[in-house]
Design a protein around this motif. Structure first.
Motif, short mmCIF file in Angstrom:
data_model
loop_
_atom_site.label_atom_id
_atom_site.label_comp_id
_atom_site.label_asym_id
_atom_site.label_seq_id
_atom_site.Cartn_x
_atom_site.Cartn_y
_atom_site.Cartn_z
N PHE A 101 0.82 -1.21 0.00
CA PHE A 101 0.00 0.00 0.00
C PHE A 101 0.86 1.27 0.00
N GLN A 102 1.98 1.25 0.71
CA GLN A 102 2.88 2.41 0.70
C GLN A 102 3.40 2.68 -0.71
N THR A 103 3.82 1.62 -1.39
CA THR A 103 4.32 1.78 -2.76
C THR A 103 3.22 2.32 -3.67
N ALA A 104 2.03 1.73 -3.57
CA ALA A 104 0.92 2.16 -4.41
C ALA A 104 0.54 3.61 -4.15
N GLU A 105 0.49 3.99 -2.89
CA GLU A 105 0.11 5.36 -2.54
C GLU A 105 1.17 6.37 -2.96
N GLY A 106 2.43 5.99 -2.90
CA GLY A 106 3.48 6.87 -3.39
C GLY A 106 3.33 7.15 -4.87
N ILE A 107 3.03 6.11 -5.63
CA ILE A 107 2.82 6.26 -7.07
C ILE A 107 1.56 7.08 -7.33
N ARG A 108 0.52 6.82 -6.57
CA ARG A 108 -0.75 7.55 -6.75
C ARG A 108 -0.57 9.05 -6.52
N LYS A 109 0.23 9.40 -5.54
CA LYS A 109 0.47 10.82 -5.26
C LYS A 109 1.26 11.48 -6.37
N LEU A 119 -2.09 0.54 -9.30
CA LEU A 119 -2.34 -0.88 -9.07
C LEU A 119 -1.06 -1.69 -9.15
N VAL A 120 -0.15 -1.31 -10.04
CA VAL A 120 1.14 -2.00 -10.13
C VAL A 120 1.86 -1.94 -8.78
N GLY A 121 1.78 -0.78 -8.11
CA GLY A 121 2.39 -0.67 -6.79
C GLY A 121 1.85 -1.69 -5.81
N PRO A 245 12.75 3.60 -18.64
CA PRO A 245 12.36 4.70 -17.74
C PRO A 245 11.15 4.37 -16.87
N TRP A 246 10.24 3.54 -17.36
CA TRP A 246 9.09 3.15 -16.55
C TRP A 246 9.54 2.33 -15.35
N VAL A 247 10.46 1.38 -15.57
CA VAL A 247 10.95 0.54 -14.47
C VAL A 247 11.71 1.40 -13.48
N GLN A 248 12.51 2.32 -13.98
CA GLN A 248 13.27 3.20 -13.08
C GLN A 248 12.35 4.12 -12.28
N GLU A 249 11.30 4.61 -12.91
CA GLU A 249 10.34 5.44 -12.19
C GLU A 249 9.64 4.64 -11.10
N PHE A 250 9.24 3.42 -11.44
CA PHE A 250 8.59 2.57 -10.44
C PHE A 250 9.49 2.33 -9.24
N ASN A 251 10.77 2.10 -9.49
CA ASN A 251 11.65 1.72 -8.40
C ASN A 251 11.94 2.84 -7.42
N LYS A 252 11.62 4.07 -7.78
CA LYS A 252 11.70 5.15 -6.81
C LYS A 252 10.72 4.91 -5.66
N PHE A 253 9.62 4.28 -5.97
CA PHE A 253 8.57 4.07 -4.97
C PHE A 253 8.68 2.71 -4.30
N ASP A 254 9.36 1.77 -4.96
CA ASP A 254 9.54 0.43 -4.40
C ASP A 254 10.67 0.43 -3.38
N LEU A 255 11.49 1.46 -3.39
CA LEU A 255 12.65 1.55 -2.51
C LEU A 255 12.26 1.23 -1.07
N TYR A 256 13.00 0.33 -0.46
CA TYR A 256 12.72 -0.03 0.92
C TYR A 256 13.04 1.14 1.84
N THR A 257 12.05 1.66 2.52
CA THR A 257 12.26 2.72 3.49
C THR A 257 11.41 2.43 4.72
N LYS A 258 11.91 2.88 5.85
CA LYS A 258 11.13 2.80 7.09
C LYS A 258 10.27 4.04 7.17
N THR A 267 -9.12 2.36 4.95
CA THR A 267 -9.63 3.49 4.16
C THR A 267 -9.26 3.35 2.69
N LEU A 268 -8.09 2.78 2.43
CA LEU A 268 -7.59 2.67 1.05
C LEU A 268 -8.21 1.51 0.28
N ARG A 269 -8.63 0.47 0.96
CA ARG A 269 -9.09 -0.74 0.28
C ARG A 269 -10.19 -0.50 -0.77
#
Length: 286
Positions: A101-109, A119-121, A245-258, A267-269
């Motif tokens: 959900f964090q990855t998806a919401e980062g992309i959504r924003k 949805l890919v997130g 570039p699409w894969v690289q853009e996605f990986n900005k949001f997939d990055l493991y962060t705390k 709320t998101l479901r």
């Protein structure tokens, strides 16, 4: 049969510092020289780089290609990820579904007009249900690489983990091109087996109506030696370079962060259920 989860998932613990704004403490990422998790992560990659061969990957395609493991919806699979939480990892004390959900919401924003990208997130790590099907983590998680050719320099632990891989004793598989033709295209390359390839094949099997960019991101998001290391260009087609570039853009949001702020999943479901109903509805074959 539920498998015991042995140690941290290296594809989550060590992520590259793709974007300094995302990776605030860059010392935490891709540190393969020190740290409390290094021995376990090295052991995972040693097993992976020894046993991921052309023959092994083909057998896994045959084993899982009928998608007879389980019948479930996308959100049921998201909930299953919580079974992968590793209590030995001191950095993560919340369920794995939050990462989806964090990855998806980062992309959504960042990309509010691309609902398929949101949805890919959510979908990108669902192939990790293979661990719960009894598969070892070295055959599910971590960075991916092509089999059937010599590993290139940016593959993690490249110089110290491939000595026992039998394919590298085979003249056909031990050159830079190996069994491939120059610029044959990554769609014709046999990638190491893991959650990327499984999920890509599962999406095709279940006829997800997502754009081709979505399939491509899912299939290659863990192929760090390519999209971040800059290697394996000799195998790439013009299409691969256009998709990069699409894969690289996605990986900005997939990055493991705390993250100190976990998303309100309840709320998101409904929003993501709407995307699932649009692109991949109902009970699916896994």
């Amino acid at each position: 049969m539920k498998a015991a989860v042995q140690g941290p998932d290296p594809s989550l613990v060590y992520r590259p510092d793709v974007d300094p704004e995302v990776a605030k403490d860059k010392g935490n990422f891709r540190n393969y020289r020190s740290g409390p998790l290094l021995d376990r992560v090295f052991a995972t990659y040693k097993l992976m780089h020894t046993q991921q061969t052309v023959d092994f990957v083909r057998k896994k395609h045959a084993q899982f290609g009928a998608f007879s493991y389980k019948k479930m919806t996308v959100l049921e699979a998201v909930d299953m990820l919580d079974g992968l939480m590793d209590e030995s990892d001191p950095d993560v004390d919340f369920p794995n579904s939050f990462h989806a959900f964090q990855t998806a919401e980062g992309i959504r924003k960042a990309h509010p007009d691309k609902d398929w990208f949101h949805l890919v997130g959510l979908l990108h790590d669902l192939g990790k249900v293979l661990v719960l099907a009894g598969e070892p983590q070295w055959a599910v998680v971590g960075d991916t690489f092509p089999v059937g050719c010599r590993p290139q320099a940016s593959v993690v632990f490249c110089d110290s983990t491939f000595q026992d891989n039998p394919d590298l004793q085979d003249p056909l598989y031990s050159t830079e091109l190996g069994m491939y033709q120059p610029h044959c295209g990554l769609e014709h390359v046999l990638m190491s087996w893991g959650h990327d390839e499984y999920m890509y094949q599962m999406m095709k099997f279940n006829k997800f109506s997502l754009p081709q960019e979505a399939f491509y991101i899912i299939r290659f998001h863990s192929f760090y030696p390519w999209h971040t290391g800059g290697d394996y260009r000799q195998l790439c087609s013009e299409r691969d370079l256009a998709m990069l570039p699409w894969v690289q853009e996605f990986n900005k949001f997939d990055l493991y962060t705390k993250s100190p702020e976990l998303p309100d999943v309840d709320t998101l479901r409904p929003y993501y259920q709407g995307l699932i109903d649009k692109y991949c509805p109902g009970v699916l074959s896994w």
